[in-house]
Design a protein around this motif. Structure first.
Motif, short mmCIF file in Angstrom:
data_model
loop_
_atom_site.label_atom_id
_atom_site.label_comp_id
_atom_site.label_asym_id
_atom_site.label_seq_id
_atom_site.Cartn_x
_atom_site.Cartn_y
_atom_site.Cartn_z
N LEU A 107 43.71 -103.35 22.89
CA LEU A 107 44.27 -104.19 24.14
C LEU A 107 44.21 -103.32 25.57
O LEU A 107 44.15 -104.11 26.55
N MET A 108 44.66 -102.12 25.51
CA MET A 108 44.51 -101.33 26.89
C MET A 108 43.20 -101.52 27.23
O MET A 108 42.85 -101.48 28.60
N ASP A 109 41.94 -101.37 26.27
CA ASP A 109 40.60 -101.27 26.89
C ASP A 109 40.34 -102.67 27.46
O ASP A 109 39.59 -102.79 28.35
N LEU A 110 40.94 -103.54 26.66
CA LEU A 110 40.44 -105.20 26.99
C LEU A 110 41.00 -105.44 28.46
O LEU A 110 40.20 -105.64 29.37
N CYS A 111 42.34 -104.64 28.85
CA CYS A 111 42.86 -105.07 29.99
C CYS A 111 42.21 -104.40 31.06
O CYS A 111 41.98 -104.67 32.13
N ARG A 112 41.70 -102.84 30.81
CA ARG A 112 40.81 -102.42 31.84
C ARG A 112 39.44 -103.20 32.08
O ARG A 112 39.18 -103.41 33.33
N ARG A 113 38.94 -103.80 31.09
CA ARG A 113 37.59 -104.36 31.22
C ARG A 113 37.94 -105.76 32.15
O ARG A 113 37.18 -106.04 32.72
N PRO A 165 46.51 -97.69 32.62
CA PRO A 165 45.92 -96.93 33.49
C PRO A 165 44.37 -97.20 33.75
O PRO A 165 43.58 -98.05 32.89
N ALA A 166 43.95 -96.68 34.80
CA ALA A 166 42.60 -97.17 35.27
C ALA A 166 41.48 -96.81 34.44
O ALA A 166 40.42 -97.63 34.26
N GLU A 167 41.75 -95.73 33.62
CA GLU A 167 40.58 -95.56 32.69
C GLU A 167 41.29 -94.78 31.44
O GLU A 167 42.48 -94.42 31.53
#
Length: 182
Positions: A107-113, A165-167
Motif C-alpha cells: 500500500l505504501m508503494d501504491l500510495c507513492r505511485r 515517504p516520497a521514496e
C-alpha cells in the motif's frame, strides 16, 4: 505471498473469507450479534459490490501457497490526499508470516505511485493484537472515536495514521544502512 486485485467474480469468495475471519476474530471482542450485523453491513457480497461500484473501494487478496490468506480493502479520502485502509484481515492459520507488513508495504508503494501522502485506519480499542501490530508497523495513534453504525451498535476505535515517504527508504542503502549494498 502475492497481493492481487479481487476480480468481480471473486466477490463471493472474498465475502466468505471476510465472514470467516470476522466470526473467528471479532466474536470474542464484540459479541455474535454485533459481528453478524457488521458482516452483513460491511463484508457481505452486497456491501462489497456497493463499495466497489459506488464508494471507490479497491480490494486485494493476500495469496499464500495458492490460498487466499487474507485481504485488504482501501478507499481514497481527503480529496485524494489520504488512503483509508478500511480492511486488513489475515486468516488465523496465516498470521505471523508477515502478511500485514507485506500488505502495508504494498500500500505504501501504491500510495507513492498514486500520490497519496498518508494511510489511515480505525481499529477497535480492545483489539490489542491488531493495535500492537499497527504500532510495530510504524503507525501512530492520532485520536479516539466512537461512531454509531446502526442497529444499536457503535464502533469504539482508535484512529492510526502513517505518512508515506516520497521514496522507499529500504531501496536507498545510503539512507538505510541496514538495507546493505544495492
Amino acid at each position: 505471498m502475492e497481493i492481487i486485485p479481487v476480480k468481480e467474480e471473486e466477490i463471493p469468495v472474498l465475502a466468505k473469507l471476510a465472514a470467516e475471519i470476522w466470526r473467528e476474530h471479532y466474536t470474542p471482542l464484540l459479541g455474535p450479534a454485533q459481528v453478524a450485523y457488521m458482516v452483513d453491513k460491511f463484508q457481505s457480497e452486497a456491501a462489497i459490490r456497493r463499495q466497489l461500484e459506488q464508494e471507490h473501494y479497491r480490494y486485494y487478496f493476500f495469496r499464500c501457497e495458492g490460498e487466499n490468506a487474507g485481504f485488504t480493502g482501501i478507499q481514497p479520502t481527503d480529496g485524494g490526499q489520504k488512503l483509508y485502509l478500511s480492511k486488513l484481515y489475515v486468516a488465523r492459520r496465516f498470521r505471523g508470516r508477515g502478511a500485514a507488513r507485506q500488505g502495508l508495504e504494498f500500500l505504501m508503494d501504491l500510495c507513492r505511485r498514486e500520490g497519496y501522502r498518508a494511510i489511515w485506519l480505525t481499529v477497535n480499542k480492545h483489539n490489542s493484537g491488531s493495535v500492537a501490530a499497527y504500532e510495530r508497523l510504524g503507525m501512530t495513534r492520532v485520536r479516539s472515536q466512537v461512531a454509531g453504525i446502526g442497529g444499536g451498535f457503535v464502533m469504539d476505535d482508535y484512529v492510526y495514521e502513517i505518512e508515506v515517504p516520497a521514496e522507499n527508504p529500504a531501496a536507498n542503502p545510503a539512507e538505510n544502512p541496514a538495507a546493505g549494498p544495492a
